[in-house]
Write a protein that holds these residues in place. Structure first.
Motif, PDB file in Angstrom:
ATOM      1  N   LEU A  93      27.705  -8.599  -5.812  1.00 28.64           N
ATOM      2  CA  LEU A  93      27.858  -9.827  -5.029  1.00 28.64           C
ATOM      3  C   LEU A  93      27.315  -9.640  -3.617  1.00 28.64           C
ATOM      4  CD1 LEU A  93      31.413 -10.891  -6.200  1.00 28.64           C
ATOM      5  CD2 LEU A  93      29.356 -12.304  -6.415  1.00 28.64           C
ATOM      6  N   VAL A  94      27.672  -8.514  -2.993  1.00 27.76           N
ATOM      7  CA  VAL A  94      27.181  -8.237  -1.641  1.00 27.76           C
ATOM      8  C   VAL A  94      25.662  -8.135  -1.647  1.00 27.76           C
ATOM      9  CG1 VAL A  94      27.154  -6.552   0.239  1.00 27.76           C
ATOM     10  CG2 VAL A  94      29.311  -7.119  -0.877  1.00 27.76           C
ATOM     11  N   ARG A  95      25.110  -7.461  -2.647  1.00 25.92           N
ATOM     12  CA  ARG A  95      23.657  -7.294  -2.732  1.00 25.92           C
ATOM     13  C   ARG A  95      22.954  -8.643  -2.898  1.00 25.92           C
ATOM     14  NH1 ARG A  95      23.613  -3.875  -6.551  1.00 25.92           N
ATOM     15  NH2 ARG A  95      23.203  -5.254  -8.308  1.00 25.92           N
ATOM     16  N   GLU A  96      23.478  -9.496  -3.775  1.00 21.32           N
ATOM     17  CA  GLU A  96      22.844 -10.793  -4.009  1.00 21.32           C
ATOM     18  C   GLU A  96      23.001 -11.724  -2.813  1.00 21.32           C
ATOM     19  OE1 GLU A  96      20.844 -11.457  -6.386  1.00 21.32           O
ATOM     20  OE2 GLU A  96      21.220  -9.612  -7.501  1.00 21.32           O
ATOM     21  N   PHE A  97      24.159 -11.686  -2.168  1.00 18.15           N
ATOM     22  CA  PHE A  97      24.394 -12.524  -0.989  1.00 18.15           C
ATOM     23  C   PHE A  97      23.463 -12.104   0.139  1.00 18.15           C
ATOM     24  CE2 PHE A  97      27.492 -13.936   2.499  1.00 18.15           C
ATOM     25  CZ  PHE A  97      27.088 -15.259   2.406  1.00 18.15           C
ATOM     26  N   ARG A  98      23.299 -10.797   0.292  1.00 15.92           N
ATOM     27  CA  ARG A  98      22.388 -10.258   1.294  1.00 15.92           C
ATOM     28  C   ARG A  98      20.965 -10.739   1.027  1.00 15.92           C
ATOM     29  NH1 ARG A  98      18.943  -5.890   1.335  1.00 15.92           N
ATOM     30  NH2 ARG A  98      18.764  -4.670   3.260  1.00 15.92           N
ATOM     31  N   THR A  99      20.533 -10.641  -0.231  1.00 19.73           N
ATOM     32  CA  THR A  99      19.189 -11.075  -0.599  1.00 19.73           C
ATOM     33  C   THR A  99      19.009 -12.565  -0.374  1.00 19.73           C
ATOM     34  OG1 THR A  99      19.033  -9.319  -2.262  1.00 19.73           O
ATOM     35  CG2 THR A  99      17.501 -11.163  -2.480  1.00 19.73           C
ATOM     36  N   LEU A 100      20.036 -13.344  -0.679  1.00 20.11           N
ATOM     37  CA  LEU A 100      19.971 -14.789  -0.476  1.00 20.11           C
ATOM     38  C   LEU A 100      19.693 -15.114   0.987  1.00 20.11           C
ATOM     39  CD1 LEU A 100      20.389 -17.728  -1.413  1.00 20.11           C
ATOM     40  CD2 LEU A 100      22.843 -17.406  -0.980  1.00 20.11           C
ATOM     41  N   LEU A 101      20.394 -14.459   1.889  1.00 25.54           N
ATOM     42  CA  LEU A 101      20.196 -14.726   3.307  1.00 25.54           C
ATOM     43  C   LEU A 101      18.817 -14.256   3.777  1.00 25.54           C
ATOM     44  CD1 LEU A 101      23.713 -13.913   4.809  1.00 25.54           C
ATOM     45  CD2 LEU A 101      22.708 -16.136   4.285  1.00 25.54           C
ATOM     46  N   VAL A 102      18.359 -13.128   3.272  1.00 32.30           N
ATOM     47  CA  VAL A 102      17.033 -12.635   3.647  1.00 32.30           C
ATOM     48  C   VAL A 102      15.967 -13.655   3.261  1.00 32.30           C
ATOM     49  CG1 VAL A 102      15.265 -10.904   3.184  1.00 32.30           C
ATOM     50  CG2 VAL A 102      17.626 -10.195   3.520  1.00 32.30           C
ATOM     51  N   ARG A 103      16.008 -14.131   2.026  1.00 37.17           N
ATOM     52  CA  ARG A 103      15.012 -15.090   1.547  1.00 37.17           C
ATOM     53  C   ARG A 103      15.095 -16.404   2.319  1.00 37.17           C
ATOM     54  NH1 ARG A 103      11.489 -11.813  -0.816  1.00 37.17           N
ATOM     55  NH2 ARG A 103      12.474 -10.507  -2.398  1.00 37.17           N
ATOM     56  N   THR A 104      16.310 -16.828   2.617  1.00 39.60           N
ATOM     57  CA  THR A 104      16.482 -18.085   3.334  1.00 39.60           C
ATOM     58  C   THR A 104      15.961 -17.966   4.754  1.00 39.60           C
ATOM     59  OG1 THR A 104      18.461 -18.522   2.014  1.00 39.60           O
ATOM     60  CG2 THR A 104      18.129 -19.880   3.943  1.00 39.60           C
ATOM     61  N   ILE A 191      27.451 -14.473  -9.882  1.00 43.67           N
ATOM     62  CA  ILE A 191      26.371 -13.494  -9.700  1.00 43.67           C
ATOM     63  C   ILE A 191      25.070 -14.033 -10.303  1.00 43.67           C
ATOM     64  CG2 ILE A 191      25.540 -11.186 -10.326  1.00 43.67           C
ATOM     65  CD1 ILE A 191      28.473 -10.247 -10.223  1.00 43.67           C
ATOM     66  N   ARG A 192      25.151 -14.617 -11.485  1.00 45.45           N
ATOM     67  CA  ARG A 192      23.959 -15.194 -12.117  1.00 45.45           C
ATOM     68  C   ARG A 192      23.408 -16.343 -11.282  1.00 45.45           C
ATOM     69  NH1 ARG A 192      27.133 -14.515 -16.843  1.00 45.45           N
ATOM     70  NH2 ARG A 192      27.709 -16.731 -16.788  1.00 45.45           N
ATOM     71  N   ASN A 193      24.310 -17.138 -10.707  1.00 43.14           N
ATOM     72  CA  ASN A 193      23.905 -18.259  -9.871  1.00 43.14           C
ATOM     73  C   ASN A 193      23.148 -17.769  -8.639  1.00 43.14           C
ATOM     74  OD1 ASN A 193      24.709 -20.149  -7.382  1.00 43.14           O
ATOM     75  ND2 ASN A 193      24.652 -21.420  -9.214  1.00 43.14           N
ATOM     76  N   LEU A 194      23.657 -16.725  -8.007  1.00 43.93           N
ATOM     77  CA  LEU A 194      22.994 -16.159  -6.823  1.00 43.93           C
ATOM     78  C   LEU A 194      21.641 -15.555  -7.197  1.00 43.93           C
ATOM     79  CD1 LEU A 194      26.049 -14.458  -5.064  1.00 43.93           C
ATOM     80  CD2 LEU A 194      24.797 -16.478  -4.285  1.00 43.93           C
ATOM     81  N   GLN A 195      21.605 -14.886  -8.337  1.00 41.86           N
ATOM     82  CA  GLN A 195      20.344 -14.296  -8.785  1.00 41.86           C
ATOM     83  C   GLN A 195      19.294 -15.387  -9.017  1.00 41.86           C
ATOM     84  OE1 GLN A 195      21.850 -12.186 -12.211  1.00 41.86           O
ATOM     85  NE2 GLN A 195      21.940 -10.229 -11.123  1.00 41.86           N
ATOM     86  N   ALA A 196      19.702 -16.498  -9.612  1.00 36.56           N
ATOM     87  CA  ALA A 196      18.778 -17.601  -9.871  1.00 36.56           C
ATOM     88  C   ALA A 196      18.261 -18.193  -8.558  1.00 36.56           C
ATOM     89  CB  ALA A 196      19.473 -18.679 -10.702  1.00 36.56           C
ATOM     90  N   LYS A 197      19.153 -18.357  -7.580  1.00 34.06           N
ATOM     91  CA  LYS A 197      18.734 -18.879  -6.275  1.00 34.06           C
ATOM     92  C   LYS A 197      17.731 -17.944  -5.623  1.00 34.06           C
ATOM     93  CE  LYS A 197      22.739 -21.668  -4.966  1.00 34.06           C
ATOM     94  NZ  LYS A 197      23.777 -21.879  -3.927  1.00 34.06           N
ATOM     95  N   ASN A 198      18.002 -16.651  -5.726  1.00 37.26           N
ATOM     96  CA  ASN A 198      17.105 -15.677  -5.107  1.00 37.26           C
ATOM     97  C   ASN A 198      15.727 -15.681  -5.766  1.00 37.26           C
ATOM     98  OD1 ASN A 198      18.925 -14.766  -3.170  1.00 37.26           O
ATOM     99  ND2 ASN A 198      19.846 -13.271  -4.557  1.00 37.26           N
ATOM    100  N   ARG A 199      15.684 -15.852  -7.089  1.00 38.14           N
ATOM    101  CA  ARG A 199      14.396 -15.923  -7.776  1.00 38.14           C
ATOM    102  C   ARG A 199      13.618 -17.163  -7.341  1.00 38.14           C
ATOM    103  NH1 ARG A 199      17.492 -14.034 -12.230  1.00 38.14           N
ATOM    104  NH2 ARG A 199      17.771 -16.165 -12.992  1.00 38.14           N
ATOM    105  N   THR A 200      14.351 -18.275  -7.165  1.00 38.51           N
ATOM    106  CA  THR A 200      13.706 -19.517  -6.734  1.00 38.51           C
ATOM    107  C   THR A 200      13.131 -19.376  -5.331  1.00 38.51           C
ATOM    108  OG1 THR A 200      15.178 -20.866  -8.098  1.00 38.51           O
ATOM    109  CG2 THR A 200      14.056 -21.969  -6.277  1.00 38.51           C
ATOM    110  N   LEU A 201      13.901 -18.786  -4.429  1.00 35.81           N
ATOM    111  CA  LEU A 201      13.432 -18.609  -3.057  1.00 35.81           C
ATOM    112  C   LEU A 201      12.255 -17.642  -2.993  1.00 35.81           C
ATOM    113  CD1 LEU A 201      16.825 -18.441  -1.134  1.00 35.81           C
ATOM    114  CD2 LEU A 201      15.064 -20.204  -0.911  1.00 35.81           C
TER     115      LEU A 201
END
Length: 213
Positions: A93-104, A191-201
């Motif tokens: 979760l921490v890894r995906e949340f971190r990636t989400l913010l980086v991409r955003t 976790i899957r939801n965050l992964q999908a968002k990160n792939r989209t970004l």
């Protein structure tokens, strides 16, 4: 809400870049110094001005992320749902949340426009270990946008664990979404939801940078 967060992301990424000895600075001095530094970087760096996502991510990874307490931010964003996650799930979760913010951040910075910042005096005692740094983003033809950084002093220096933009907490905003997802699909679903968002970004084209005035 999306407009507020978009404005926040550009401003936040600008504020958080720090030098090698940033941890030695008072939190308000850190915010002011690095904002000035990054505004100059965005203005002069040809790769950033041309919309290079790779360069933005490189800058964010090396300069911005060390000033976040992602463990605390993820736990706060999860709320009670954090206790439902296993230790292994918490790491993911921490890894995906971190990636989400980086991409955003990368997307927001690519379209960064010039803004002025009003740095408010820090209202804190020298012994305080939890403070709020107040900044106002001055925009032409619009009301100033308040950005309030919640920061805690750790053994590794001052870290950000929440940001209030226009009175709206970034952590609280994510908490609503995260808890709704956990209720519907469980921690693995989040976790899957965050992964999908990160792939989209990651796949999205970088927006054209704003023209200099």
């Amino acid at each position: 809400m999306k407009t507020i967060l978009s404005g926040f992301l550009g401003g936040l990424a600008s504020v958080l870049l720090a030098g090698a000895h940033a941890q030695e600075l008072a939190p308000d001095v850190l915010v002011k110094n690095v904002t000035t530094e990054v505004l100059e970087l965005i203005t002069k760096d040809k790769e950033i001005r041309s919309g290079s996502r790779a360069k933005l991510i490189e800058v964010i990874e090396s300069k911005v992320l060390p000033h976040f307490n992602f463990g605390s931010m993820t736990a706060l964003a999860m709320g009670q749902s954090w206790n439902k996650a296993t230790p292994e799930q918490k790491k993911r979760l921490v890894r995906e949340f971190r990636t989400l913010l980086v991409r955003t951040y990368a997307s927001a910075l690519a379209a960064y426009s010039e803004q002025r910042f009003d740095f408010r005096p820090l209202r804190a005692r020298p012994t305080d270990t939890d403070v709020t740094v107040n900044v106002r983003v001055i925009q032409s033809g619009a009301q100033p946008v308040p950005i309030d950084y919640s920061m805690e002093k750790t053994a590794a220096g001052w870290k950000i664990y929440d940001v209030m933009v226009g009175g709206v907490s970034l952590v609280a905003n994510y908490r609503t979404e995260f808890n709704a997802t956990v209720r519907e699909a469980g921690v693995e679903g989040l976790i899957r939801n965050l992964q999908a968002k990160n792939r989209t970004l990651e796949a999205a084209p970088a927006p054209a940078p704003a023209e200099q005035k």
